[in-house]
Design a protein around this motif. Sequence first.
Motif, short mmCIF file in Angstrom:
data_model
loop_
_atom_site.label_atom_id
_atom_site.label_comp_id
_atom_site.label_asym_id
_atom_site.label_seq_id
_atom_site.Cartn_x
_atom_site.Cartn_y
_atom_site.Cartn_z
N SER A 139 25.47 -17.80 28.45
CA SER A 139 25.13 -17.20 27.15
C SER A 139 23.75 -16.57 27.20
O SER A 139 23.53 -15.43 26.76
CB SER A 139 25.12 -18.27 26.06
OG SER A 139 26.39 -18.79 25.86
N PHE A 140 22.83 -17.33 27.76
CA PHE A 140 21.45 -16.85 27.88
C PHE A 140 21.42 -15.57 28.71
O PHE A 140 20.78 -14.57 28.33
CB PHE A 140 20.61 -17.96 28.52
CG PHE A 140 19.18 -17.60 28.76
CD1 PHE A 140 18.31 -17.42 27.69
CD2 PHE A 140 18.69 -17.43 30.05
CE1 PHE A 140 16.98 -17.08 27.90
CE2 PHE A 140 17.37 -17.09 30.27
CZ PHE A 140 16.52 -16.92 29.20
N ILE A 188 22.73 -12.53 26.78
CA ILE A 188 21.78 -12.01 25.81
C ILE A 188 20.67 -11.21 26.50
O ILE A 188 20.35 -10.09 26.11
CB ILE A 188 21.13 -13.18 25.02
CG1 ILE A 188 22.17 -13.91 24.19
CG2 ILE A 188 19.99 -12.68 24.15
CD1 ILE A 188 22.76 -13.09 23.08
N THR A 245 18.91 -16.48 36.58
CA THR A 245 19.85 -17.60 36.41
C THR A 245 19.94 -18.41 37.69
O THR A 245 20.11 -19.63 37.66
CB THR A 245 21.25 -17.12 36.01
OG1 THR A 245 21.74 -16.21 37.00
CG2 THR A 245 21.23 -16.45 34.66
N TRP A 248 18.66 -23.89 27.33
CA TRP A 248 19.11 -22.51 27.47
C TRP A 248 19.90 -22.03 26.29
O TRP A 248 19.85 -20.85 25.94
CB TRP A 248 19.87 -22.33 28.79
CG TRP A 248 19.03 -22.78 29.93
CD1 TRP A 248 19.24 -23.87 30.73
CD2 TRP A 248 17.77 -22.24 30.34
NE1 TRP A 248 18.20 -24.02 31.62
CE2 TRP A 248 17.28 -23.03 31.40
CE3 TRP A 248 16.99 -21.15 29.92
CZ2 TRP A 248 16.07 -22.78 32.05
CZ3 TRP A 248 15.80 -20.90 30.56
CH2 TRP A 248 15.34 -21.70 31.61
N SER A 249 20.64 -22.93 25.62
CA SER A 249 21.33 -22.44 24.42
C SER A 249 20.30 -22.19 23.32
O SER A 249 20.42 -21.24 22.55
CB SER A 249 22.45 -23.38 23.98
OG SER A 249 21.96 -24.68 23.81
N ALA A 262 18.73 -18.89 24.17
CA ALA A 262 19.65 -17.77 23.91
C ALA A 262 19.63 -17.43 22.42
O ALA A 262 19.56 -16.25 22.04
CB ALA A 262 21.06 -18.15 24.36
N SER A 288 18.00 -13.93 20.76
CA SER A 288 18.89 -13.06 19.98
C SER A 288 18.66 -13.22 18.49
O SER A 288 19.35 -12.61 17.69
CB SER A 288 20.34 -13.39 20.31
OG SER A 288 20.61 -14.70 19.87
N GLY A 292 27.92 -14.25 32.51
CA GLY A 292 27.26 -13.52 31.42
C GLY A 292 27.57 -12.04 31.48
O GLY A 292 27.88 -11.39 30.47
N PRO A 303 25.11 -15.15 21.32
CA PRO A 303 24.38 -16.28 21.93
C PRO A 303 25.23 -17.53 22.08
O PRO A 303 24.78 -18.48 22.69
CB PRO A 303 23.23 -16.51 20.94
CG PRO A 303 23.73 -16.00 19.64
CD PRO A 303 24.63 -14.84 19.97
N THR A 304 26.44 -17.56 21.53
CA THR A 304 27.19 -18.81 21.58
C THR A 304 28.60 -18.67 22.16
O THR A 304 29.24 -19.69 22.40
CB THR A 304 27.33 -19.41 20.16
OG1 THR A 304 27.81 -18.40 19.31
CG2 THR A 304 26.00 -19.94 19.67
N ASN A 312 29.51 -20.75 25.22
CA ASN A 312 29.36 -22.20 25.11
C ASN A 312 30.68 -22.93 24.98
O ASN A 312 30.87 -24.02 25.51
CB ASN A 312 28.47 -22.56 23.93
CG ASN A 312 27.06 -22.04 24.13
OD1 ASN A 312 26.81 -21.32 25.10
ND2 ASN A 312 26.16 -22.37 23.24
#
Lengths: 343, 296, 507
Positions: free
Chosen positions: B57-58, B61, B82, B111-112, B115, B119, B204, B216-217, B220
Amino acid sequence: MESAVDTAQKKNRSGVVDRGGSWLTPRRRRRLAAWGPVLTLLLLMLVLTLLNSKFATAANLKTVANQSAIPLVLGVGLAMVILLGAIDLSIEGVMVAAMFSIALLAANNVNDNDLGVLAILIGLGIGASFGLANGLVNAYLRIPSFMVTFGTWFVGIGVAQKLLGRQPPRIDLEARSWVIEQRFGIQQMFYIALVVVVLGAVVLRFTRLGRHIYAIGGNEELAAQSGVRVRRVKVTVFALAGMLSGLAGAFALGRAGVADVTASQGRLFTTIAGVVLGGTLLSGGRGGVLQSSVGIVIMIVLRNGMILAGVDPFLQDAAEGGIVIAAVIAMNWSSRAKLRVVA
Amino acid sequence: MLVLLVGGVSLLEPNFLNAASLRTLAEQFPLIFMLALGQMTVILLGRIDLSNAAVASFAAIVMAKWIPDFGVVGVLAVLAITTLIGVAHGWLHVRAQTASFMITLGGLGVWSGLALFVSEGRSFGVDPGFASRLFDRTFGIPNAAIFAIAIAAFYAYALDNTKFGRRLYAVGNGQRAASMSGVHAERVVIAGFALSGFFSGLAGLVLISWLEIASPTTANALLLPAIAAVILGGTAITGGVGGVGRTLVGALMIAVLRVGLDVAGIETSIQPIIFGILAVISVATTIDRARLPVIK
Amino acid sequence: MTDMSAVLAVRDLVKEYPGTVALNDVTLELRAGEVLGLIGENGAGKSTLLKIVTGVEQPSSGEVLINGRATKLRGVGDANAIGIGMVFQEQSLIPNLTIAENLFLGREKALTSFGIIRRFERRKLAREALDRVGIDLDPKTVVEDLSFVQRQMVEIAKALLIGESSDHPPILLLDEPTSVLEGGDLERLFSLLDKLRSEIAVIFISHRLDEVLQVSDRVYVLRDGEVVAERAPSETSEHDLHLLMVGAEHSDDYFVSERQRTEFDAVRLRVDNLLVEGLKEPISFKLHGGEVVAFVGTEGSGIEGVAKGVVGILDRASGEIAVDGKTADIRLPSDSAALGIGYIPSERKTEGVLLSLSVRENLTLAYLDEFATRFVVSRKREKAVTREWIDRLRVKTPGVEVPMRSLSGGNQQKVVLAKWLLSDRLRVLVVVTPTRGLDVGAKVDVYDVIRDAAERGVAVLLLADTLEEAIGLSNRIMVFRDGRQTASFNAPPDKKPAPLDLVPWMV
């Protein structure tokens, strides 16, 4: 030099691996674990008081107390699981599953149910059943607890989503009064949480179940050889932890008045970080509910401090993740040994 | 088993084998597959990476923010980042001798959170700019996805035939014995986490080129399906057993299941329940209990 | 006929492991009120016998009798339940609990009301139990705060408590209880055994024969899985027991002595001022190419630390290591391997082989570089070399791609040796108990391989399984006791020292 090797050798023979330096004897380590968190908390509060005039106000401290209730209850359950040397990652999932169940069973705006107290009891029962499943799968199917509870985490969220239906259930004010009614300016759930903490401490310290938890955390194989019923203890502890997650769900519902799938988001981090910061080691057998509760309050105060300082809420989440890593590493540091394999 | 699953789903739901759902399948699959490949690398080592979907996710973004200005260079930079994130997880894990699930659980939070922070909590459209080729489609499939498949083929070859691949399996089968045979086991573990980070970066990339939206999610929700794909394919969480081929099958099964559930009109809400239970069941059947004296 | 007063007896006990017989028709008995000494070299079967008596392992045939009744023990829990207490080298007390908690762990039921433990009552009972073994400790003390000997006393107290609940005198198994005790602590243990002697039955295992003679009423000698003698201390001596333990000497060709070198190459390994865990003073030594040097010593002598310190498994407090005259920076086994130091660990199953990987994958792991061009490993080359070594060492295997698991112990060990020998870069081989658990034929094969290595100019550092093996294989023997080197012997093929020459320096 010679004497250093000598003592290292003796320690090794006596079965105590202690690489944290010779001054850190087990006794000192226990004392540090018991009082370190308290000192940290006091220090943190002092710093925040100096940095921000809004911190040490009665209103803010009451907010901190109100915010502590849910994490404290979760912490008691998680601390017991961690004392076994296991982990419960499912608390967020179980929490929302119980939250939605209670919301739909108590007086609400979606259906005609009004079971009152019974709704809460059923919610606790649902939490306990999740925990029971965790424990049974972990102990009898022999699957590592992190994997099992990781699965039930999502199962719990799925159950909540399923119950969500078209509109989030909102419960009547009456059904939530037991949670939010204030005494001395603090919501009632805080006092309930304190009772849970004390009960947890009593169980761990004085009962057979409690001491068997420590024995299993200390050395599971030896405990089993001595006749401790390891599997039964594990299942019981997971079930209790599940029940407490259910109680946390009930609190969250009472506070918000409406069930929400995201209500538990981030709880796992606060709880793990708090329990570990409180000196309860992930390897099991060391620490306790009281210390862990102090650790959890530290996390709440920290979060409060960040809010007062106006830190972006998303950054706060990221910081908590970092704190989890730092806390776990710091507490685990002294048990490192050369070529030791940790998965 | 995969054939059975496809057969089963198409019997129950004749619509399944139509062009539209096959296309959805082709789009769903690469994303899960990339995440699963990263996860597989770590699981082969007997570890787990709970952060890899969050890192994806990160990555999505940051790539979305950088592609308009830096194009392909931005993509490569994010992949490097990453990979370094993976190195950091691995390094902390072996240095501190702290359970990998714990370190990467913390990473999941970090990281979430970042992210969402970068964003500002919103999804936004991606301007392909110079990197537009990544967003082109060949026969309706994003180029990035084709690219991903090629990388997987290369990876399968590498795991089977390179020194690194061999050492990876050796460490996964018995870290102590591998160490005693002169393998620098800690380095291999760190490299494994680095690869997990790299594949998260690729995931990603696949994500934004598929949806043309950065969220951003979104990724996940794929953490659990990706783990389930790896284990369902037959890679045991105790390490050392499994491979790209099995993960391919596992990822296809998960993708078919996901699309199948959608086509069959089963609500998305209960999908986590299915994947949660599926993951636990597949762990139960593949785990090598003899290697774990005490199960915590 | 078993004597009625035998509290514990084993009859016709046989224990077979794949490829080897650990116990062969062992019959012995332990009577009430006696201390029974049990001695034997490593691999003689002592530990297998203990494992069977404590339920850890099941006998292949034969039976265990408790108080005259044939009894099946399915685990340590079972053994505990019928009154067998044990004090092993590994601690059996849980470190984070108090003494009182440990003493009554698993048996708190009688001390519990409504789930709450009656702590004061338990503390009182614990104090009584501690009084019986004559130590003055607060039952509230956490076990990890105790010294080694205090823990041992608590373990004995626990074993006695466990034994009390049965219909026969408590049986106490003491496995090397004295290996880390000195002076006053030792005396305390012995006087305690004397005091309790009449009410209990004890099996006492030790490598210190003087102590065995001092405390035992009878002594059994085990050799190669059989009881070779039963003696009363009054009618025997240390010397006598040593002879019984070692047995008839093998012929020289058992150790392939005709291939032992007498001229050596240059110094391969030089170790200066090495100090590691287990050693009490730094040691220095040199190994020449083609030379086999054996390090001998009993449990706690520190020789294992020397081997592990050289290959980087243990951190060195001090010490410089040089290979072929070049100072080497060894921090991990991967460093020592890169310098041409091979390591054959004693824990074959967990440290030597990867059971699920194939013979080929095991064999090529250490020197993978030699099979690879840059990154890619050539499977063809691997297979060719694997076949070559399988032939050369006569490894019995259905093929090169079968998992290591399917090979017998001896053949696995040959693969472990081949993994290092296949490279010309091998300079030094550190070998720890390479023949443990192997049958005679496999042992001779392993000796042959060690001779091959020496012939090629590899220096061999050997920690042998038995004294005889150390003497038979080596050119030089360094003897250690309690972390210090005590003697050094030359062992040329025509003039080998006898085991009894070495023993006085070991104990």
